[in-house]
Write a protein that holds these residues in place. Structure first.
Motif, PDB file in Angstrom:
ATOM      1  N   ALA A  44      47.458  45.366  45.104  1.00 11.51           N
ATOM      2  CA  ALA A  44      47.663  45.346  46.596  1.00 11.51           C
ATOM      3  C   ALA A  44      46.282  44.914  47.034  1.00 11.51           C
ATOM      4  CB  ALA A  44      47.935  46.693  47.123  1.00 11.51           C
ATOM      5  N   THR A  45      45.134  45.461  46.639  1.00  9.60           N
ATOM      6  CA  THR A  45      43.758  45.375  47.073  1.00  9.60           C
ATOM      7  C   THR A  45      43.373  43.926  46.739  1.00  9.60           C
ATOM      8  OG1 THR A  45      43.132  47.576  46.720  1.00  9.60           O
ATOM      9  CG2 THR A  45      41.327  45.895  46.899  1.00  9.60           C
ATOM     10  N   LYS A  81      45.383  41.337  46.299  1.00 10.58           N
ATOM     11  CA  LYS A  81      46.307  40.436  47.279  1.00 10.58           C
ATOM     12  C   LYS A  81      45.311  40.296  48.754  1.00 10.58           C
ATOM     13  CE  LYS A  81      50.659  40.857  45.478  1.00 10.58           C
ATOM     14  NZ  LYS A  81      51.958  41.448  45.440  1.00 10.58           N
ATOM     15  N   VAL A  91      42.391  48.135  54.274  1.00  9.88           N
ATOM     16  CA  VAL A  91      43.298  48.817  53.339  1.00  9.88           C
ATOM     17  C   VAL A  91      42.905  50.167  52.912  1.00  9.88           C
ATOM     18  CG1 VAL A  91      44.041  46.474  52.851  1.00  9.88           C
ATOM     19  CG2 VAL A  91      42.427  47.761  51.153  1.00  9.88           C
ATOM     20  N   GLY A 121      48.022  38.761  43.156  1.00  3.78           N
ATOM     21  CA  GLY A 121      47.370  40.129  42.949  1.00  3.78           C
ATOM     22  C   GLY A 121      47.086  40.089  41.718  1.00  3.78           C
ATOM     23  N   GLN A 151      37.342  47.974  50.255  1.00  6.16           N
ATOM     24  CA  GLN A 151      38.763  48.172  50.935  1.00  6.16           C
ATOM     25  C   GLN A 151      38.431  48.654  52.376  1.00  6.16           C
ATOM     26  OE1 GLN A 151      39.509  51.070  47.866  1.00  6.16           O
ATOM     27  NE2 GLN A 151      41.126  49.910  47.115  1.00  6.16           N
TER      28      GLN A 151
END
Length: 293
Positions: free
Chosen positions: A255-256, A258, A246, A270, A241
C-alpha cells in the motif's frame, strides 16, 4: 557519541551489586534523579530493577537519547520501536552492546509475549550469549548470564545506534554512489547510499539501514535492509508515509509503495522490482537535494 564498548565498560563496574545494598540504592537514586521520569514514576528500592539498571547505565554515560529511559520492560520495548532500533526476533545472533529482552512465560520461538526482563549483551561465542543484567536471580544482583542463541525465552533485541555502528562506506552492490560525480547512480536499486541520502533529507538517524521490515521479496531492494519475521518499522519509512498522508507504521508494504508510485507518476503495482522506475525517481530527487515525497 557513545560506543557499545563504553556501555559495556560502564555496566561491568556494577557487577556484584545486590538488592538492598548501597550500590543498589545508588542505581535507583540516579534513575529517579533523571528527568523526565518515565510515566512520572519514582522507582522504589523494593521494585524489580532490571530495566532501571539498563536506564541507569545510559544515564551515567549521557546516552539516554539512544534508548530513552524506562523502569518497565514492556514499555521500553515500545520506546525501542519508536526509535527504530527494536528487532522482534529472538532467534538472531546479537551483537555486543545489544539490549536483550526476555519473556519468561514462553520457552519457544517465536516469542512475542509480555516482556519482563532485560540486560546488555556482553559477547557471543560459540553460540552462547553472555549478558550483564541487573536484578538477576535471588537475591537480585548485577550479574552475568549465559544463554544459547535462539533460546525460547528471548523476546528480541534493541540495537542502539552507537558510535561506529554506521553502514559500511564500501559499496559492493547496486544502489551505490558514483565516485566521479559524488552522486547516486540512477540505476533503480535501493541500497544503503540511497537510504543515507533519504535519511538526511527526512531528518532521521543517518546509518544507511532501513530497520525492521517484512520481506516482500522486492528485487529492487539491495543492501541495508533489515528483514525480520515480526517487523516494527523504520523511522525513515514512517517519515515518508507521513509525507504521503498514509498510515505511518514505518513498514514498506504494497500500500505504501503504491502511494509512492502514484506520487512519482510511475506504474502502480505495489512492487519495487529490479531497475525500478520508482527508485530511479527517488535517486534523481536525492541527487537534486529534494525530498521525493
Amino acid at each position: 557519541m557513545t560506543s557499545a564498548n563504553q556501555v559495556l565498560t560502564e555496566a561491568r563496574k556494577y557487577l556484584g551489586i545486590r538488592v538492598g545494598s548501597a550500590g543498589h540504592h545508588n542505581i535507583v537514586d540516579v534513575y529517579n534523579a533523571h528527568k523526565p521520569l518515565a510515566q512520572n514514576y519514582r522507582v522504589r528500592y523494593t521494585d524489580n530493577w532490571c530495566d532501571t539498571f539498563v536506564s541507569f547505565v545510559m544515564i551515567k554515560l549521557g546516552a539516554t537519547a539512544l534508548t530513552d529511559t524506562e523502569c518497565g520492560v514492556q514499555r521500553h520495548v515500545a520506546l525501542f520501536s519508536n526509535h527504530g532500533i527494536w528487532i522482534e526476533d529472538g532467534t538472531i545472533t546479537p551483537k555486543p552492546g545489544d539490549i536483550i529482552v526476555y519473556n519468561w512465560d514462553d520457552t519457544t520461538q517465536p516469542n512475542d509475549g509480555f516482556a519482563d526482563h532485560i540486560g546488555f549483551v556482553e559477547k557471543v561465542n560459540g553460540g552462547i550469549i553472555t549478558t550483564i543484567e541487573g536484578n538477576k536471580g535471588v537475591p537480585g544482583t548485577v550479574a552475568r548470564r549465559q544463554i544459547s542463541v535462539g533460546n525460547g525465552v528471548i523476546r528480541g533485541y534493541a540495537r542502539p545506534r552507537y558510535a561506529g555502528a554506521s553502514a559500511s562506506a564500501t559499496v559492493e552492490n547496486a544502489g551505490g554512489i558514483s565516485a566521479s560525480a559524488a552522486k547516486l547512480t540512477v540505476d533503480g536499486y535501493w541500497g544503503p547510499q540511497l537510504t543515507i541520502a533519504l535519511q538526511r533529507l527526512y531528518g532521521t538517524t543517518v546509518d544507511g539501514i532501513v530497520s525492521s521490515q517484512y520481506n516482500w521479496h522486492n528485487a529492487g531492494l539491495t543492501g541495508g535492509w533489515e528483514f525480520v519475521g515480526k517487523p516494527v518499522g523504520s523511522l525513515l519509512i514512517a517519515a515518508i508515509q507521513r509525507s504521503l498522508g498514509v498510515k505511518a507504521d514505518g513498514k514498506l508494504g504494497p500500500a505504501t509503495i503504491k502511494a509512492m508510485q502514484r506520487k512519482a507518476g510511475t506504474p502502480v503495482d505495489g512492487k519495487i522490482n529490479a531497475q525500478s522506475l520508482l527508485v530511479m525517481y527517488m535517486q534523481k530527487c536525492a541527487n537534486a537535494g529534494k525530498r521525493p515525497f
